[in-house]
Design a protein around this motif. Structure first.
Motif, mmCIF file in Angstrom:
data_model
loop_
_atom_site.group_PDB
_atom_site.id
_atom_site.type_symbol
_atom_site.label_atom_id
_atom_site.label_comp_id
_atom_site.label_asym_id
_atom_site.label_seq_id
_atom_site.Cartn_x
_atom_site.Cartn_y
_atom_site.Cartn_z
ATOM 1 N N GLN A 49 -2.408 0.015 6.938
ATOM 2 C CA GLN A 49 -3.387 -1.027 6.650
ATOM 3 C C GLN A 49 -3.815 -1.686 7.947
ATOM 4 N N ILE A 50 -5.130 -1.775 8.122
ATOM 5 C CA ILE A 50 -5.681 -2.474 9.280
ATOM 6 C C ILE A 50 -6.425 -3.687 8.753
ATOM 7 N N ASN A 51 -5.943 -4.833 9.114
ATOM 8 C CA ASN A 51 -6.465 -6.094 8.568
ATOM 9 C C ASN A 51 -6.542 -6.020 7.037
ATOM 10 N N GLY A 52 -5.539 -5.393 6.428
ATOM 11 C CA GLY A 52 -5.438 -5.349 4.967
ATOM 12 C C GLY A 52 -6.121 -4.178 4.307
ATOM 13 N N ASN A 53 -6.937 -3.426 5.076
ATOM 14 C CA ASN A 53 -7.635 -2.281 4.479
ATOM 15 C C ASN A 53 -6.866 -0.995 4.737
ATOM 16 N N ALA A 54 -6.851 -0.111 3.721
ATOM 17 C CA ALA A 54 -6.193 1.184 3.896
ATOM 18 C C ALA A 54 -7.041 2.057 4.813
ATOM 19 N N VAL A 55 -6.416 2.570 5.872
ATOM 20 C CA VAL A 55 -7.143 3.363 6.868
ATOM 21 C C VAL A 55 -6.292 4.577 7.224
ATOM 22 N N ALA A 68 -6.435 -5.723 16.398
ATOM 23 C CA ALA A 68 -6.278 -5.733 14.939
ATOM 24 C C ALA A 68 -4.823 -5.994 14.526
ATOM 25 N N ASP A 69 -4.686 -6.375 13.271
ATOM 26 C CA ASP A 69 -3.372 -6.540 12.653
ATOM 27 C C ASP A 69 -3.085 -5.310 11.820
ATOM 28 N N ILE A 70 -2.069 -4.562 12.210
ATOM 29 C CA ILE A 70 -1.761 -3.300 11.535
ATOM 30 C C ILE A 70 -0.459 -3.450 10.767
ATOM 31 N N THR A 71 -0.462 -2.986 9.535
ATOM 32 C CA THR A 71 0.775 -2.966 8.752
ATOM 33 C C THR A 71 1.122 -1.524 8.450
ATOM 34 N N THR A 72 2.375 -1.155 8.701
ATOM 35 C CA THR A 72 2.857 0.181 8.348
ATOM 36 C C THR A 72 3.876 0.027 7.227
ATOM 37 N N ILE A 73 4.334 1.132 6.703
ATOM 38 C CA ILE A 73 5.312 1.106 5.608
ATOM 39 C C ILE A 73 6.548 0.286 6.011
ATOM 40 N N GLU A 74 6.898 0.334 7.297
ATOM 41 C CA GLU A 74 8.082 -0.404 7.745
ATOM 42 C C GLU A 74 7.884 -1.914 7.610
ATOM 43 N N GLY A 75 6.622 -2.364 7.659
ATOM 44 C CA GLY A 75 6.374 -3.804 7.640
ATOM 45 C C GLY A 75 5.815 -4.305 6.324
ATOM 46 N N LEU A 76 5.668 -3.388 5.365
ATOM 47 C CA LEU A 76 4.985 -3.751 4.121
ATOM 48 C C LEU A 76 5.717 -4.852 3.361
#
Lengths: 153, 738
Positions: A49-55, A68-76
């Protein structure tokens, strides 16, 4: 120099501007929960997720995620009670994964969908979740998503 | 070879207390060595499968690979059930790849003692050109839907039951009461009369002093406490939080990465490489030329791959440069005109055809298929101080150890294979399909740091060991009353399992024969192996016969299964559950198909419609399965769902074509998969026949293509005799129902 935040931590990496985010995450930052599947944005195993959007990170150069703010499975699940988000819990409840390789990407895509649209129609689910699961866990993925939308819708 | 359990089942105590129980095979010296490596001071000669510790935990060691089929849960369930262990106190460990856990011999023995022959494609590895027989006997194989059937039923259950009896003996001695007064439950031995109980942990060291029974009494199904229950899979939590580690996730200090380009025409050689520019790129350390491939080694996979893609590389021309799918099919057609080898010969088919009231003929074809496991092929290898470590996900850790050792010319015991979850197997990660591992080994031999070789999706798509393309030519004869009197099937390439092309239907005259027609396209085991092609052929052709006889395809099949009550029951269960041809929405039709494979019988009903653009839409699949008995009913369901979708991808989309000697398809954009939007609803019916356990990983894959094609025929009047269905534009036409 590539600058972005991953799971809340700021990173500054001396890497090529055209290196895909996938490889920056996996090989430079060691976040290997995000998977390499096809390299052409077809299968979605690399979804973050980049700024909340799936990318799909395999075709997203780091230059495109500057700041950007990136979320990966490790940070979900960082802020989730019990260490797992509702989506992850539904995945366990419905025993979704088989080999499991595609599931990080699936969970990231489904989480982004439900955050944006808590009560998607079947057509909206089909349109948003185009990831490939070679084990064919789709019936359970749909059931797990439905279990979340029926409680939140 | 009849297995004598007494010789193999052994129990002993361990330093620090507790009970170890397991199987010894026949190579004491190797076991001693492996045991020492494994546990330092644990006793030799033991393939440890069960460990009961003083803290009352039970550890079950699983000698098979987890690739999503639930083996890490099902096998421990079987041991723990017989042991009467508390499931909450059961830990599961993946067996390390040492001889200690070789299960090839055990599987063979178990299968033989059950009177079941193991799939010959597993056996066949012994004669494969790349493997020595000695290496094969070290199999730690996961394939042929065999883990639960053989290791579980004959190994895990016996070990659990024997350990339970030893614990009861120890409790009887400790409490001074007869064994008959003791009961076991939830990792305790109870003496009801005196309200005393002891934990297994308290008894384990004493129990180890007793000899395990060669033939412990196994439970009857009514006594099961874990088997038959939908126990949640132990590998799932790590697969939802991103912590499950696959081979491709291996990370080691100082690790380098390799990207590889292999000759696109199989068997062709590397001709020339201009590495000048590549070696000047950031992070690139070396260009490695191999016989049929070239690799770039760099400090990141992406840098290696970028450099490789930009590097001028040419491959030599070869005799296969003109081969195409069309030339292969022409070659097949010619082979079928030549001399054939017998598969099944019963009655007098030729005479029956000559004297027939009518004869139906049809030719079927299916293309090559790739496995396309989600985790691209990869292998990390580190040579250091005369030893070698390997990190990869494989269906046979021991086979891979042997393979790496033979390439590096090292003693097998100097090679350690680190096991991982498999990001899909489906036959691609069997030890006969080692091209990635071979390259990774050769590359890493040039370095003293770990090198991770990663194949791109394109590499995997174009360098697989493919499910072979097959052509099958049928003729069938009817008598004047509309009974099928003869069945003739001439097909290309005998593959495993041997019975894949045998019809279950009662037909007096049968002539099933094949022609070998080798191509240069490498072939391997693909989920359900030869059943995937032959079930489509046979169940489509039987459907043609039903329509020719103007009979309902379901009834037509049932009528020919009078001597196969299990098959008939499965077919009936699928039809009943699906509401065969009742209350179907307008524009929908059902097709049915049946096949026994790997000891399980599966029937499927597919409910199908044709879209406005002429494509096939599968709405619902009903899958009835008789696997004897369900060890974990939820896993039975999930494997059936998985098998259906795997087979449906092949039916609708799967097609590897050959042009100029090479594979045309490159990635998921031109090798399309069923995705969520075209995934049908799947309803699984499990039939508990009580027959010997059947496999689960594969049997649901074969029938689906024919079930869908048979429904398409009803909707369109068009018989699908060649897959995949994406190559057709169908038009729905109303037809008379029979």
């Amino acid at each position: 120099m590539a600058r972005f935040r991953v799971n809340g931590s700021a990173h500054e990496l001396d890497i090529e501007a055209d290196m895909p985010l996938l490889w920056a995450l996996r090989d430079e930052l060691g976040l290997v929960g995000t998977k390499f599947g096809c390299g052409i944005a077809s299968c979605g195993a690399c979804t973050v997720q980049i700024n909340g959007n799936a990318v799909r990170s395999c075709v997203t150069p780091v230059s495109a995620v500057e700041g950007a703010d990136i979320t990966t499975i490790e940070g979900l699940a960082v802020n989730a009670a019990g260490g797992l988000t509702a989506v992850q819990q539904a995945w366990i409840e419905h025993q979704v994964p088989q080999c499991g390789y595609c599931q990080s990407g699936m969970i990231m895509a489904v989480s982004a969908l439900l955050a944006a649209n808590p009560a998607p129609t079947d057509a909206e689910i089909d349109g948003a979740i185009t990831n490939v699961c070679r084990c064919g866990t789709y019936p359970r993925i749909r059931t797990a998503i439905r279990s979340l939308t029926s409680t939140t819708a | 070879m009849k297995m004598n359990r007494r010789r193999f089942l052994l129990g002993t105590t361990v330093v620090g207390g507790g009970l170890l129980l397991g199987y010894a095979t026949t190579r004491p010296s190797k076991h001693q060595l492996a045991n020492a490596a494994l546990a330092g001071n644990e006793p030799p000669f033991l393939t440890t499968w069960l460990r009961i510790a003083p803290d009352n935990t039970v550890t079950v060691i699983v000698p098979h690979s987890e690739m999503g089929q639930g083996v890490l849960t099902a096998l421990p369930m079987m041991a723990a059930d017989e042991l009467d262990a508390d499931w909450d106190l059961v830990n599961v460990e993946q067996a390390p790849a040492t001889d200690l856990f070789a299960n090839g011999v055990l599987i063979k023995g178990f299968a033989t003692s059950l009177g079941v022959s193991i799939p010959r494609f597993l056996d066949g590895m012994a004669t494969s050109a790349t493997m020595k027989v000695a290496e094969i006997m070290n199999m730690q194989i996961t394939g042929g839907s065999s883990s639960v059937r053989f290791t579980g039923e004959q190994g895990m259950r016996v070990a659990g039951a024997a350990a339970r009896e030893m614990l009861v003996k120890a409790a009887a001695a400790r409490l001074g009461v007869p064994e008959a007064e003791l009961t076991t439950r939830l990792s305790h031995v109870h003496h009801a009369a005196t309200s005393r109980s002891l934990t297994y942990g308290e008894l384990a060291s004493d129990a180890a002093l007793f000899e395990p029974a060669a033939y412990p009494v196994l439970k009857q199904p009514a006594q099961f406490t874990l088997m038959g229950k939908p126990i949640p899979r132990i590998d799932i939590p790590a697969k939802v939080d991103g912590t499950a580690a696959y081979g491709i996730d291996a990370r080691l200090p100082g690790m380098l990465y390799a990207a590889v380009k292999t000759a696109p025409v199989f068997g062709s050689k590397l001709a020339s490489v201009d590495s000048t520019a590549a070696l000047q790129r950031r992070g690139v350390l070396r260009v490695v030329e191999m016989e049929d491939a070239v690799a770039v080694v760099a400090d990141s996979y992406w840098r290696a791959k970028q450099a490789l893609d930009a590097m001028p590389v040419s491959f030599a021309s070869s005799a296969n440069d003109a081969v195409s799918t069309q030339t292969i099919y022409a070659q097949y057609d010619q082979a079928l005109q030549g001399e054939l080898s017998e598969d099944v010969e019963a009655g007098d088919t030729a005479a029956a055809i000559v004297g027939a009231a009518s004869v139906v003929e049809a030719t079927y074809r299916v293309p090559f298929l790739a496995h396309a496991a989600m985790e691209p092929m990869n292998c990390t290898v580190h040579f250091h101080e005369g030893r070698c470590d390997v990190w990869t996900g494989t269906q046979d850790n021991l086979g891979i150890r042997g393979r790496v050792a033979s390439i590096a010319d090292m003693d097998e015991n100097a090679v350690t294979v680190h096991a991982f979850y498999l990001g899909g197997g489906f036959g691609r990660r069997l030890p006969t399909s080692t091209n990635t591992i071979d390259q990774a080994t050769r590359i890493a031999m040039l370095f003293d740091v770990p090198v991770k070789t990663v194949w791109s999706r394109e590499d995997d798509m174009q360098q697989d060991y493919y499910r072979p393309a097959v052509t099958s030519r049928f003729r069938a004869a009817f008598d004047a009353s509309g009974n099928v009197t003869a069945w003739e099937n001439h097909y290309i390439g005998k593959n495993e399992p041997a019975e894949a092309a045998h019809t279950p239907y009662s037909i007096a005259n049968q002539s099933i024969a094949y022609a070998e027609s080798p191509t240069h396209v490498p072939f391997g085991a693909w989920r359900s192996v030869a059943h995937s092609q032959h079930t489509f052929f046979m169940e489509s052709f039987v459907d043609e016969l039903a329509h020719q006889a103007q009979q309902n395809p379901y009834q037509f099949r049932l009528n020919m299964l009078a001597d196969k009550p299990r098959h008939a029951a499965v077919l009936r269960a699928a039809a009943d559950r699906a509401g065969w041809e009742r209350n179907l929405p307008a524009g929908h039709a059902q097709g049915i198909a049946l096949q026994e494979s790997f000891g399980s019988i599966v029937a499927q009903v597919a409910e199908v419609s044709i879209t406005e653009s002429g494509e096939v839409k599968v709405h619902r699949v009903t899958c009835a399965i008789d696997c004897g008995r369900a060890v974990n009913p939820d896993t039975v369901r999930s494997q059936a769902e998985s098998g259906v979708i795997f087979g449906l991808t092949a039916a609708l989309y799967g097609e590897i074509t050959i042009d100029k000697g090479a594979v045309v398809q490159r990635n998921f954009n031109d090798y399309e998969m069923v995705r969520l939007q075209d995934s049908p609803e799947i309803d699984v019916v499990t039939i508990e026949s009580g027959a010997a356990l059947g496999g689960l990983g594969e049997p649901a894959t074969p029938p689906i293509a024919a079930a869908v094609a048979n429904a398409v025929y009803i909707l369109t009047g068009q018989r699908v005799r060649e897959l995949p269905m994406k190559n057709y534009r169908f038009t729905a036409v109303p037809t008379e129902r029979v």
